[in-house]
Design an enzyme around this catalytic site. Structure first.
Site, PDB file in Angstrom:
ATOM      1  N   ASP A 278      -4.702  -8.040  -3.859  1.00 53.24           N
ATOM      2  CA  ASP A 278      -5.024  -7.848  -2.357  1.00 53.24           C
ATOM      3  C   ASP A 278      -6.204  -8.706  -2.167  1.00 53.24           C
ATOM      4  OD1 ASP A 278      -5.087  -7.065   0.060  1.00 53.24           O
ATOM      5  OD2 ASP A 278      -5.366  -4.866  -0.202  1.00 53.24           O
TER       6      ASP A 278
ATOM      7  N   HIS B  13       0.843  -1.257  -0.233  1.00 53.88           N
ATOM      8  CA  HIS B  13       0.082  -0.105  -0.067  1.00 53.88           C
ATOM      9  C   HIS B  13       0.760   1.240   0.001  1.00 53.88           C
ATOM     10  CE1 HIS B  13      -3.408  -2.683   0.534  1.00 53.88           C
ATOM     11  NE2 HIS B  13      -2.891  -2.839   1.764  1.00 53.88           N
TER      12      HIS B  13
HETATM   13 ZN   LIG Z   1      -3.336  -7.160   2.225  1.00 52.02          ZN
END
Ligand SMILES: [Zn+2]
Length: 461
Positions: A326, A275
């Site tokens: 993800d 991220h």
């Molecule tokens: Zn993750």
């Protein structure tokens, strides 16, 4: 449809994207799953499979495969303002019911979909370890073995990232009920890692790293103890996904999450900070300099309302990035790359904002994600893409797709990324075996049946 029986073979492509750029009339030979020879301006020989356009397989650097089972189930308004944390509570309820068989069925299906999308290696950030009561299984690596079995069956290359999770929040806050299937202390985690190493060793080109979950879930002392366990493998960690997390980290330590890691941990090219959404200018410059990969998951970050990664500044500073699916709310190479670029355009009110060595935005994004994703998953730079010694992992574009008509070179990638092609991928080869033909994995039927039965059990009861 069965995959080719042997992992040695040949393929001829009218056009192929090689590390140095596009080449024509490319003949590729592989042995034991690895590319032995790449020849441009070559004649096709009789009996060889011929394709129009060949691209290298894309690494998917961050996945929680079981979350595919929740895709589309959290897209409604609740009584209070909705955000990451409400999504997480549903995920905890879903995971609370999964048996090892369920986890394997859902993971297998997710891996089938990844291969069909053109992802040929996955970094599985695997954090569910114990039974639904929170006790370790008789075999503590039971669920790890299920992930590995799913990779072996589907043929996707695996970089397994067993997750260490010990706390419920910054400063050693106790874990909550929903987290009981994830928890370890360092000695037990070391044993899990040893078992994982043995299991991973049985797959020809699987790799093992470690994933200290986040600064929320791991104390500084634990992080210090964990890092030597990674040996030379990749180290992945969630960082700075939400502003709430940044605020909590500031309250705890006086530093922002990425700043804290850059100050206190040996962050280098082996690391992937997943991220890294919320970075100030100093963190952008320092993270880029560190050589670590920013593990971007643009679709999931948009879905969860995380924020916008400063991609233009980060790339201008020489930063490396890759893409991950993800939460697996969507599984698509083009969608991830497009969302990454569109987030920047919406913020900057400008077009074609991600700068690279070539004018094409699609190519800049594809090349960058291939390089950074390979690095993050433990592949040497010299083996990223269609090149001698690399695994024979590639995909052919569907020449019959109307939206690829009259495209060549980088315009193919721009169309692949921006034209929303539903039928873009035709064939996918992994370690030289053709796993996907006509856009469909050869195990699609059986794995879909198992997926449907599993979801019926998990969601109806
Ligand atoms: Zn993750």
């Amino acid at each position: 449809m069965e995959p080719q029986a042997t992992s040695s073979g040949f393929l001829w492509a009218a056009a192929a994207l090689l590390p140095g750029g596009w080449a024509s009339d490319v003949r590729i030979e592989w042995r034991d799953g690895r590319i032995a020879r790449v020849e441009a301006d070559a004649q096709a020989r009789g009996g060889e499979e011929r394709v129009g356009v060949l691209l290298p397989g894309m690494p998917n650097l961050h996945s929680h495969a079981f979350q595919r089972g929740m895709a589309g189930l959290t897209e409604y308004r609740g009584p209070a303002a909705d955000n990451f944390w409400s999504w997480r509570s549903l995920m905890y309820r879903f995971v609370g019911r999964m048996t090892p068989e369920d986890l394997e069925a859902v993971t297998t299906w997710a891996f089938v979909e990844m291969l069909e999308a053109g992802f040929t290696r996955v970094g599985e950030f695997h954090y569910v370890h114990h039974d639904p009561t929170g006790r370790p299984y008789a075999d503590p690596a039971e669920l790890t073995a299920r992930v590995i079995a799913a990779a072996e069956r589907t043929g996707i290359a695996l970089t397994l990232l067993p997750v260490f999770y010990a706390q419920g929040g910054f400063g050693g806050a106790p874990a909550n009920e929903g987290q009981k299937r994830f928890l370890h202390d360092v000695p037990r985690f070391a044993r899990l890692l040893e078992a994982s190493r043995r299991l991973v060793g049985k797959l020809p080109d699987a790799l093992l790293g470690i994933a200290p979950h986040s600064l929320r879930a791991v104390t500084p002392g634990q992080l210090t103890e964990l890092l030597p366990l990674a040996a030379s493998g990749p180290v992945h960690m969630h960082a700075a996904e939400q502003t709430g997390e940044v605020e909590q980290c500031l309250a705890w330590s006086g530093a922002r999450p990425v700043q804290w890691l850059l100050d206190h941990a040996p962050v280098d090219a082996r690391w992937c900070l997943v991220h890294s959404t919320h970075l100030d200018d100093s963190e952008v410059a320092r993270l880029a300099r560190s050589g670590a990969v920013a593990g971007l998951c643009p679709i999931t970050e948009a879905n969860l309302g995380d924020g916008i990664f400063p991609a233009t500044k980060f790339l201008a500073a020489g930063g490396r990035f890759g893409i991950g699916t993800d939460s697996n709310v969507s599984i698509s190479v083009g969608d991830e790359l497009r969302q990454l670029e569109y987030s920047q355009r919406l913020r900057d009110r400008a077009r074609n904002v991600v700068e690279g060595a070539v004018p094409s935005t699609g190519r800049t994004l594809f090349d960058g994600a291939l390089r950074g994703g390979s690095q993050a998953l433990g592949i040497e730079a010299a083996q990223a893409g269609i090149v001698d010694g690399a695994p024979a992992d590639f995909l052919s574009l569907n020449e019959k797709s109307p939206l690829l008509a009259e495209r060549s070179g980088d315009a193919l990638l721009d169309s692949f990324v921006f034209a929303g092609l539903r039928d873009a991928v035709d064939g996918v080869w992994r370690a030289g075996k053709k796993q996907v033909t006509g856009g469909r994995h050869h195990l699609r039927e059986g794995t879909e049946r198992a997926w449907r039965l599993t979801l019926a059990r998990l969601l109806r009861e």
